[in-house]
Design an enzyme around this catalytic site. Sequence first.
Site: not given
Ligand code: IMP
Ligand code: MG
Length: 173
Positions: A42, A99, A102, A152
């Site tokens: 979302k 958005d 990470d 964040v």
């Molecule tokens: P990744 O798989 O670790 O790259 O995580 C990606 C997902 O984690 C994003 O699409 C967000 O939904 C969530 N996420 C990662 N860091 C943050 C943050 O700082 N704030 C809010 N959601 C986050």
């Molecule tokens: Mg996301």
Amino acid sequence: MKQKIGEILLSEEEISQRVKELGQQISNDYRGKRLIIICVLKGAVIFAADLLRNLDISADLDFIQVSSYGDKTESTGAIEVIQDLATDIAGQNVLIIDDIIDSGLTLHHLKEKLLAKQPASLRLCVLVDKSERRKKDVEVDYVGFRIPNRFVIGYGLDYAGEYRGLPYIAILE
Ligand code: IMP
Ligand code: MG
């Protein structure tokens, strides 16, 4: 301990200026081509809506929802498609809008899944990049902002379903 809104990292004005620039860049890159934007639900919904309004080319829009962290702040690594695309992207120019990146695990898996459908091209655009935390090397074609490793909220980003509607991006305290 109760979380609260901390320091504002990216103001409404900074975000709006950068989204304009990204809109220009993307418009120039896809001019004359048919583009399908895939908004990752979302969190990307606000960014995608603003970006779309800053394109001066036409683009179609579709949505996909993949499993997220739930109420935790760490990624598990595996993704599950909760709501799939309505569009057949085979042979299409596809731009994924998210958005935040990470660890990179979510977008790595999502890219693989979408590549299997054989789009003509597949690029990735994220508003916020926490590159320090990367576990999977993912090529991101358009990045709004690189930020330090802090959790964040705002402008679509949530913590446990809250704070998505903030017009700025702040650190969760
Ligand atoms: P990744 O798989 O670790 O790259 O995580 C990606 C997902 O984690 C994003 O699409 C967000 O939904 C969530 N996420 C990662 N860091 C943050 C943050 O700082 N704030 C809010 N959601 C986050
Ligand atoms: Mg996301």
